[in-house]
Design a protein around this motif. Structure first.
Motif, PDB file in Angstrom:
ATOM      1  N   GLY A 131       0.354   4.239   0.641  1.00 22.81           N
ATOM      2  CA  GLY A 131       0.161   5.196   1.837  1.00 22.81           C
ATOM      3  C   GLY A 131      -1.215   5.125   2.508  1.00 22.81           C
ATOM      4  N   ARG A 132      -1.391   5.229   3.888  1.00 23.82           N
ATOM      5  CA  ARG A 132      -2.555   5.005   4.480  1.00 23.82           C
ATOM      6  C   ARG A 132      -3.812   5.251   3.757  1.00 23.82           C
ATOM      7  NH1 ARG A 132      -3.413   3.630  10.472  1.00 23.82           N
ATOM      8  NH2 ARG A 132      -5.600   3.545  10.501  1.00 23.82           N
ATOM      9  N   GLY A 133      -4.497   4.794   3.369  1.00 20.78           N
ATOM     10  CA  GLY A 133      -5.989   5.166   2.840  1.00 20.78           C
ATOM     11  C   GLY A 133      -5.709   5.391   1.384  1.00 20.78           C
ATOM     12  N   THR A 134      -4.546   5.057   0.819  1.00 19.41           N
ATOM     13  CA  THR A 134      -4.600   5.318  -0.698  1.00 19.41           C
ATOM     14  C   THR A 134      -4.241   4.116  -1.574  1.00 19.41           C
ATOM     15  OG1 THR A 134      -2.034   5.355  -0.387  1.00 19.41           O
ATOM     16  CG2 THR A 134      -3.186   7.404  -0.031  1.00 19.41           C
ATOM     17  N   GLU A 135      -3.620   4.290  -2.665  1.00 20.12           N
ATOM     18  CA  GLU A 135      -3.585   3.204  -3.764  1.00 20.12           C
ATOM     19  C   GLU A 135      -2.648   2.100  -3.333  1.00 20.12           C
ATOM     20  OE1 GLU A 135      -2.785   4.481  -7.547  1.00 20.12           O
ATOM     21  OE2 GLU A 135      -4.652   5.714  -7.535  1.00 20.12           O
ATOM     22  N   TRP A 136      -3.043   0.861  -3.803  1.00 15.47           N
ATOM     23  CA  TRP A 136      -2.129  -0.516  -3.815  1.00 15.47           C
ATOM     24  C   TRP A 136      -1.254  -0.391  -4.917  1.00 15.47           C
ATOM     25  CZ3 TRP A 136      -2.174  -3.524   0.233  1.00 15.47           C
ATOM     26  CH2 TRP A 136      -2.922  -3.472   1.421  1.00 15.47           C
ATOM     27  N   ARG A 185      -6.741   1.463  -6.870  1.00 11.21           N
ATOM     28  CA  ARG A 185      -7.253   2.061  -5.694  1.00 11.21           C
ATOM     29  C   ARG A 185      -7.914   1.207  -4.643  1.00 11.21           C
ATOM     30  NH1 ARG A 185     -10.902   7.261  -7.974  1.00 11.21           N
ATOM     31  NH2 ARG A 185      -9.287   7.947  -9.091  1.00 11.21           N
ATOM     32  N   ARG A 226       0.782  -1.047  -0.062  1.00  8.65           N
ATOM     33  CA  ARG A 226       0.065   0.017   0.015  1.00  8.65           C
ATOM     34  C   ARG A 226       0.843   1.213   0.044  1.00  8.65           C
ATOM     35  NH1 ARG A 226      -5.490   0.213   3.235  1.00  8.65           N
ATOM     36  NH2 ARG A 226      -6.586   0.896   1.340  1.00  8.65           N
TER      37      ARG A 226
END
Length: 85
Positions: free
Chosen positions: A24-29, A45, A22
């Motif tokens: 960043g936390r809460g962002t894309e894979w 996403r 990932r």
């Protein structure tokens, strides 16, 4: 976390060929793999999208790796009648 089962499944199915992280936390894979000098990088996403694109990349690679069924000396190009060859 609801995606844990999907992430675990991705690691089981692709972990030997791909690095999955990932960004960043809460962002894309992101998934990366290396084949000699070539590097594939895929972003999505969500894990479902990542799986879709990883599947497509592996299917494309498998299709390219299939041996040719053309006779020896056949380049696979065709000529149109009437055109100089």
């Amino acid at each position: 976390m609801p995606g844990d089962a999907s992430l675990a499944r991705l690691f089981r199915e692709y972990g030997d060929r791909w690095v999955i992280e990932r960004v960043g936390r809460g962002t894309e894979w992101v998934a990366c793999r290396r084949d000699g000098d070539l590097i594939d990088i895929i972003g999505a996403r969500d894990l479902g999208g990542l799986r879709y694109h990883m599947d497509a990349a592996e299917k494309e690679e498998a299709a390219v790796a299939l041996p040719s069924h053309r006779p020896p000396g056949d380049s696979g190009t065709s000529r149109t009648a009437g055109l100089p060859g």
